[in-house]
Design a protein around this motif. Structure first.
Motif, short mmCIF file in Angstrom:
data_model
loop_
_atom_site.label_atom_id
_atom_site.label_comp_id
_atom_site.label_asym_id
_atom_site.label_seq_id
_atom_site.Cartn_x
_atom_site.Cartn_y
_atom_site.Cartn_z
N LEU A 68 0.88 -1.15 0.00
CA LEU A 68 0.00 0.00 0.00
C LEU A 68 0.93 1.21 0.00
CD1 LEU A 68 -2.78 1.34 0.16
CD2 LEU A 68 -2.59 1.20 2.66
N VAL A 69 0.88 1.99 -1.08
CA VAL A 69 1.83 3.09 -1.27
C VAL A 69 1.08 4.41 -1.37
CG1 VAL A 69 3.64 4.00 -2.76
CG2 VAL A 69 3.40 1.53 -2.49
N ASN A 70 1.52 5.38 -0.59
CA ASN A 70 1.04 6.76 -0.67
C ASN A 70 2.00 7.47 -1.62
OD1 ASN A 70 0.46 9.46 -0.28
ND2 ASN A 70 0.38 9.32 1.95
N PHE A 71 1.48 8.01 -2.72
CA PHE A 71 2.37 8.58 -3.74
C PHE A 71 1.88 9.95 -4.21
CE2 PHE A 71 -0.94 6.48 -6.02
CZ PHE A 71 -1.07 7.12 -7.24
N PRO A 72 2.82 10.80 -4.65
CA PRO A 72 2.44 12.12 -5.16
C PRO A 72 2.00 12.03 -6.62
CG PRO A 72 4.83 11.93 -5.11
CD PRO A 72 4.27 10.66 -4.52
N PRO A 73 1.23 13.02 -7.09
CA PRO A 73 0.72 12.98 -8.47
C PRO A 73 1.81 13.03 -9.54
CG PRO A 73 -0.07 14.94 -7.31
CD PRO A 73 0.71 14.15 -6.33
N LYS A 74 2.99 13.49 -9.18
CA LYS A 74 4.06 13.57 -10.18
C LYS A 74 4.70 12.21 -10.47
CE LYS A 74 7.74 14.77 -6.93
NZ LYS A 74 8.71 15.78 -6.57
N VAL A 75 4.36 11.20 -9.68
CA VAL A 75 4.95 9.86 -9.87
C VAL A 75 4.03 9.01 -10.73
CG1 VAL A 75 5.58 7.72 -8.68
CG2 VAL A 75 6.21 9.92 -7.70
N ALA A 76 4.58 8.49 -11.82
CA ALA A 76 3.83 7.55 -12.66
C ALA A 76 3.91 6.17 -11.99
CB ALA A 76 4.43 7.50 -14.06
N VAL A 77 2.77 5.57 -11.77
CA VAL A 77 2.72 4.27 -11.09
C VAL A 77 3.57 3.24 -11.84
CG1 VAL A 77 1.21 2.39 -10.35
CG2 VAL A 77 0.51 4.75 -10.01
N THR A 78 3.56 3.27 -13.17
CA THR A 78 4.35 2.30 -13.93
C THR A 78 5.84 2.45 -13.66
OG1 THR A 78 4.35 3.78 -15.84
CG2 THR A 78 2.68 2.06 -15.80
N ARG A 79 6.33 3.67 -13.53
CA ARG A 79 7.76 3.88 -13.23
C ARG A 79 8.09 3.37 -11.83
NH1 ARG A 79 9.76 9.11 -13.13
NH2 ARG A 79 11.81 8.16 -13.10
N LEU A 80 7.19 3.65 -10.89
CA LEU A 80 7.39 3.17 -9.52
C LEU A 80 7.43 1.64 -9.49
CD1 LEU A 80 7.59 3.66 -6.45
CD2 LEU A 80 5.08 3.73 -6.41
N VAL A 81 6.47 1.01 -10.17
CA VAL A 81 6.41 -0.45 -10.20
C VAL A 81 7.67 -1.04 -10.82
CG1 VAL A 81 5.24 -2.40 -11.32
CG2 VAL A 81 3.90 -0.63 -10.17
N ASN A 82 8.10 -0.49 -11.96
CA ASN A 82 9.31 -1.01 -12.61
C ASN A 82 10.52 -0.91 -11.69
OD1 ASN A 82 7.99 -1.69 -14.94
ND2 ASN A 82 8.48 0.22 -15.99
N SER A 83 10.63 0.18 -10.97
CA SER A 83 11.76 0.33 -10.05
C SER A 83 11.65 -0.61 -8.86
CB SER A 83 11.84 1.78 -9.59
OG SER A 83 13.04 2.01 -8.90
N LEU A 84 10.46 -0.72 -8.28
CA LEU A 84 10.26 -1.63 -7.15
C LEU A 84 10.62 -3.07 -7.52
CD1 LEU A 84 6.89 -0.23 -5.76
CD2 LEU A 84 9.06 -0.31 -4.50
N LYS A 85 10.12 -3.51 -8.66
CA LYS A 85 10.37 -4.89 -9.08
C LYS A 85 11.83 -5.10 -9.48
CE LYS A 85 7.07 -6.84 -11.62
NZ LYS A 85 6.00 -6.96 -12.64
N GLY A 86 12.40 -4.16 -10.20
CA GLY A 86 13.78 -4.30 -10.66
C GLY A 86 14.78 -4.28 -9.52
N VAL A 87 14.66 -3.29 -8.66
CA VAL A 87 15.61 -3.16 -7.55
C VAL A 87 15.48 -4.33 -6.58
CG1 VAL A 87 16.27 -1.75 -5.55
CG2 VAL A 87 15.78 -0.65 -7.75
N SER A 88 14.25 -4.71 -6.25
CA SER A 88 14.07 -5.82 -5.30
C SER A 88 14.61 -7.13 -5.88
CB SER A 88 12.60 -5.98 -4.91
OG SER A 88 11.79 -6.31 -6.01
N SER A 89 14.38 -7.37 -7.16
CA SER A 89 14.88 -8.58 -7.80
C SER A 89 16.41 -8.62 -7.77
CB SER A 89 14.39 -8.64 -9.25
OG SER A 89 14.90 -9.76 -9.91
N ARG A 90 17.03 -7.52 -8.13
CA ARG A 90 18.50 -7.46 -8.19
C ARG A 90 19.12 -7.61 -6.80
NH1 ARG A 90 18.32 -3.60 -11.26
NH2 ARG A 90 18.37 -1.87 -9.79
N ARG A 91 18.58 -6.89 -5.83
CA ARG A 91 19.17 -6.95 -4.48
C ARG A 91 18.93 -8.29 -3.80
NH1 ARG A 91 18.17 -1.03 -2.08
NH2 ARG A 91 19.48 0.11 -3.55
N LEU A 92 17.76 -8.88 -4.00
CA LEU A 92 17.50 -10.19 -3.39
C LEU A 92 18.43 -11.25 -3.99
CD1 LEU A 92 13.62 -10.25 -3.03
CD2 LEU A 92 15.32 -10.14 -1.20
N ARG A 93 18.68 -11.14 -5.29
CA ARG A 93 19.59 -12.09 -5.93
C ARG A 93 20.99 -11.98 -5.32
NH1 ARG A 93 20.56 -12.83 -12.22
NH2 ARG A 93 18.44 -12.13 -12.14
#
Length: 138
Positions: A68-93
């Motif tokens: 559950l994410v509180n986000f400002p209107p300037k943030v595109a949800v797709t960009r946030l999702v791509n970063s969340l998934k990419g960074v978490s995948s890389r760091r967990l690996r």
């Protein structure tokens, strides 16, 4: 409840925007333990902070996570999702070498799809009624 309703301000706007995100592992493989989810929450909290977002709530199971994410209107949800998934995948690996065997073929932890739903505020029927009842100038 007051924390979720906290009104935020930007340079030219006032807002309360929340999104419920669900990410599923590739082929819904059951890969996560409590240790993975604990570290993932820290990683995702950090990514959200980089986007000036707030991770209000986080939990998951062995093959998916909910945010559950509180986000400002300037943030595109797709960009946030791509970063969340990419960074978490890389760091967990990097931090959990045992997870590498679950990164199926294309070396991806997450499925390419995700769920995003807006939450909070009044139900749509109430908002619609409020707009309909505005006094139009004659």
């Amino acid at each position: 409840m007051g924390e979720i309703r906290k009104i935020r301000t930007g340079r030219h706007c006032v807002f309360v925007m929340h999104v419920h995100l669900v990410f599923v592992t590739k082929f819904q493989r059951e890969v996560f333990t409590d240790a993975h989810l604990t570290r993932m929450e820290e990683i995702m909290r950090s990514v959200c902070a980089d986007f000036e977002c707030e991770l209000v709530e986080f939990n998951g199971g062995d093959n998916h996570v909910h945010l559950l994410v509180n986000f400002p209107p300037k943030v595109a949800v797709t960009r946030l999702v791509n970063s969340l998934k990419g960074v978490s995948s890389r760091r967990l690996r990097q931090e959990f070498p045992g997870l590498v065997c679950h990164y199926w073929r294309a070396n991806r932890l997450w499925s390419g799809s995700y769920f995003a739903g807006t939450v909070g505020g009044a139900p749509l029927s109430v908002v619609r009624q409020y707009i309909e009842q505005q006094n139009r100038p004659v």
